[in-house]
Design a protein around this motif. Structure first.
Motif, PDB file in Angstrom:
ATOM      1  N   ASN A  11      53.318  11.016  21.411  1.00  0.00           N
ATOM      2  CA  ASN A  11      52.022  10.886  22.080  1.00  0.00           C
ATOM      3  C   ASN A  11      52.092   9.689  23.012  1.00  0.00           C
ATOM      4  O   ASN A  11      52.298   8.560  22.561  1.00  0.00           O
ATOM      5  CB  ASN A  11      50.906  10.684  21.049  1.00  0.00           C
ATOM      6  CG  ASN A  11      50.728  11.899  20.173  1.00  0.00           C
ATOM      7  OD1 ASN A  11      50.807  13.023  20.647  1.00  0.00           O
ATOM      8  ND2 ASN A  11      50.495  11.675  18.898  1.00  0.00           N
ATOM      9  N   SER A  13      50.385   7.537  26.304  1.00  0.00           N
ATOM     10  CA  SER A  13      49.241   7.227  27.168  1.00  0.00           C
ATOM     11  C   SER A  13      49.757   6.670  28.483  1.00  0.00           C
ATOM     12  O   SER A  13      50.738   5.931  28.514  1.00  0.00           O
ATOM     13  CB  SER A  13      48.317   6.195  26.500  1.00  0.00           C
ATOM     14  OG  SER A  13      47.638   6.779  25.421  1.00  0.00           O
ATOM     15  N   ALA A  44      48.460  11.482  25.414  1.00  0.00           N
ATOM     16  CA  ALA A  44      47.430  11.020  24.481  1.00  0.00           C
ATOM     17  C   ALA A  44      46.165  10.621  25.235  1.00  0.00           C
ATOM     18  O   ALA A  44      45.052  10.885  24.781  1.00  0.00           O
ATOM     19  CB  ALA A  44      47.950   9.844  23.655  1.00  0.00           C
ATOM     20  N   ASP A  45      46.343   9.988  26.399  1.00  0.00           N
ATOM     21  CA  ASP A  45      45.215   9.525  27.202  1.00  0.00           C
ATOM     22  C   ASP A  45      45.763   9.134  28.572  1.00  0.00           C
ATOM     23  O   ASP A  45      46.945   8.806  28.700  1.00  0.00           O
ATOM     24  CB  ASP A  45      44.547   8.314  26.538  1.00  0.00           C
ATOM     25  CG  ASP A  45      43.152   8.012  27.079  1.00  0.00           C
ATOM     26  OD1 ASP A  45      42.678   8.717  27.999  1.00  0.00           O
ATOM     27  OD2 ASP A  45      42.524   7.057  26.578  1.00  0.00           O
ATOM     28  N   TRP A  63      44.798   1.175  22.915  1.00  0.00           N
ATOM     29  CA  TRP A  63      45.904   2.104  22.676  1.00  0.00           C
ATOM     30  C   TRP A  63      46.896   1.551  21.659  1.00  0.00           C
ATOM     31  O   TRP A  63      47.398   2.279  20.809  1.00  0.00           O
ATOM     32  CB  TRP A  63      46.614   2.428  23.980  1.00  0.00           C
ATOM     33  CG  TRP A  63      45.842   3.323  24.910  1.00  0.00           C
ATOM     34  CD1 TRP A  63      44.786   4.122  24.594  1.00  0.00           C
ATOM     35  CD2 TRP A  63      46.065   3.503  26.303  1.00  0.00           C
ATOM     36  NE1 TRP A  63      44.343   4.794  25.706  1.00  0.00           N
ATOM     37  CE2 TRP A  63      45.118   4.428  26.777  1.00  0.00           C
ATOM     38  CE3 TRP A  63      46.982   2.959  27.205  1.00  0.00           C
ATOM     39  CZ2 TRP A  63      45.070   4.848  28.098  1.00  0.00           C
ATOM     40  CZ3 TRP A  63      46.927   3.376  28.529  1.00  0.00           C
ATOM     41  CH2 TRP A  63      45.983   4.308  28.974  1.00  0.00           C
ATOM     42  N   ASN A  66      45.709   2.081  18.210  1.00  0.00           N
ATOM     43  CA  ASN A  66      45.563   3.485  17.831  1.00  0.00           C
ATOM     44  C   ASN A  66      46.890   4.010  17.276  1.00  0.00           C
ATOM     45  O   ASN A  66      47.866   4.124  18.019  1.00  0.00           O
ATOM     46  CB  ASN A  66      45.133   4.302  19.047  1.00  0.00           C
ATOM     47  CG  ASN A  66      44.888   5.761  18.725  1.00  0.00           C
ATOM     48  OD1 ASN A  66      45.319   6.272  17.696  1.00  0.00           O
ATOM     49  ND2 ASN A  66      44.194   6.432  19.622  1.00  0.00           N
ATOM     50  N   VAL A  69      48.893   6.754  19.225  1.00  0.00           N
ATOM     51  CA  VAL A  69      49.578   6.478  20.491  1.00  0.00           C
ATOM     52  C   VAL A  69      50.898   5.791  20.165  1.00  0.00           C
ATOM     53  O   VAL A  69      50.912   4.708  19.585  1.00  0.00           O
ATOM     54  CB  VAL A  69      48.721   5.593  21.432  1.00  0.00           C
ATOM     55  CG1 VAL A  69      49.501   5.226  22.687  1.00  0.00           C
ATOM     56  CG2 VAL A  69      47.418   6.299  21.794  1.00  0.00           C
ATOM     57  N   ILE A  72      53.148   3.743  25.620  1.00  0.00           N
ATOM     58  CA  ILE A  72      52.245   3.500  26.749  1.00  0.00           C
ATOM     59  C   ILE A  72      53.114   3.264  27.975  1.00  0.00           C
ATOM     60  O   ILE A  72      54.069   2.491  27.922  1.00  0.00           O
ATOM     61  CB  ILE A  72      51.363   2.257  26.501  1.00  0.00           C
ATOM     62  CG1 ILE A  72      50.498   2.452  25.250  1.00  0.00           C
ATOM     63  CG2 ILE A  72      50.506   1.946  27.733  1.00  0.00           C
ATOM     64  CD1 ILE A  72      49.845   1.170  24.748  1.00  0.00           C
ATOM     65  N   THR A 130      54.200   0.172  18.966  1.00  0.00           N
ATOM     66  CA  THR A 130      54.017   1.025  20.138  1.00  0.00           C
ATOM     67  C   THR A 130      54.930   0.531  21.251  1.00  0.00           C
ATOM     68  O   THR A 130      54.923  -0.661  21.569  1.00  0.00           O
ATOM     69  CB  THR A 130      52.553   0.974  20.634  1.00  0.00           C
ATOM     70  OG1 THR A 130      51.693   1.353  19.555  1.00  0.00           O
ATOM     71  CG2 THR A 130      52.324   1.889  21.816  1.00  0.00           C
TER      72      THR A 130
END
Length: 173
Positions: A11, A13, A44-45, A63, A66, A69, A72, A130
């Motif tokens: 996922n 973002s 994811a976004d 993010w 989360n 996620v 990024i 992340t």
């Protein structure tokens, strides 16, 4: 690539850092979205955030916190002008910096844009488990960053090692 391993979709973002982009003209953000989806990952976004370190940090922090996620990717704000503040916004949020990413990105870019690559402040790191990658705002830089660096490291089948296999250990104490 290894045939013995299965692809693991992540996922991801995407943040476009810009004072002037809209969803209609955000070519770099749209390119990142299409490339990650073509690779088999899930968006994811996706957001466009003003080039303001506090707005960037607010979305980035959301993010990072989360658990859904895993990655990024930002585009924009990595240059040298007064409004370019992505590295300053992101770096304090990182637990570890992946120095090799910026070094490799500039090395690859040198083959394409020559000495102009020294103006790039592309960075990457890890925050709360992340992975974070900050790319320049040009569509070409996003395409090169994804296709020549990021995509292989976000593919569990890449040997001898990749970032996906590190994910279960990122939050070790």
């Amino acid at each position: 690539m290894s045939d013995e391993r299965q692809f693991i979709p992540l996922n991801i973002s995407v943040m476009t850092v810009s004072d002037s982009r809209t969803e209609e003209n955000d070519k770099s953000g749209q390119k990142l979205k299409s490339m990650l989806e073509e690779a088999g990952h899930q968006l994811a976004d996706k957001r466009i955030v003003k080039d303001d370190r506090y707005q960037i940090r607010a979305v980035m922090s959301e993010w990072i916190a989360n658990p859904d996620v895993q990655v990024i990717i930002t585009t924009g704000g990595t240059g040298l002008t007064g409004r370019d503040g992505t590295p300053e916004a992101v770096e304090p949020l990182l637990d570890k910096i992946i120095n090799g990413f910026g070094e490799m990105f500039r090395s690859l870019s040198y083959e394409i844009i020559g000495t102009s690559t020294m103006q790039s402040r592309a960075i990457a790191g890890v925050a709360n488990g992340t992975f974070v990658f900050c790319l320049p705002g040009s569509t070409g830089a996003c395409k090169d960053g994804w296709s020549k660096l990021i995509s292989a490291q976000l593919d569990y089948r890449t040997r001898p090692c990749n970032l996906v296999e590190l994910m279960p250990r990122l939050l070790e104490k």
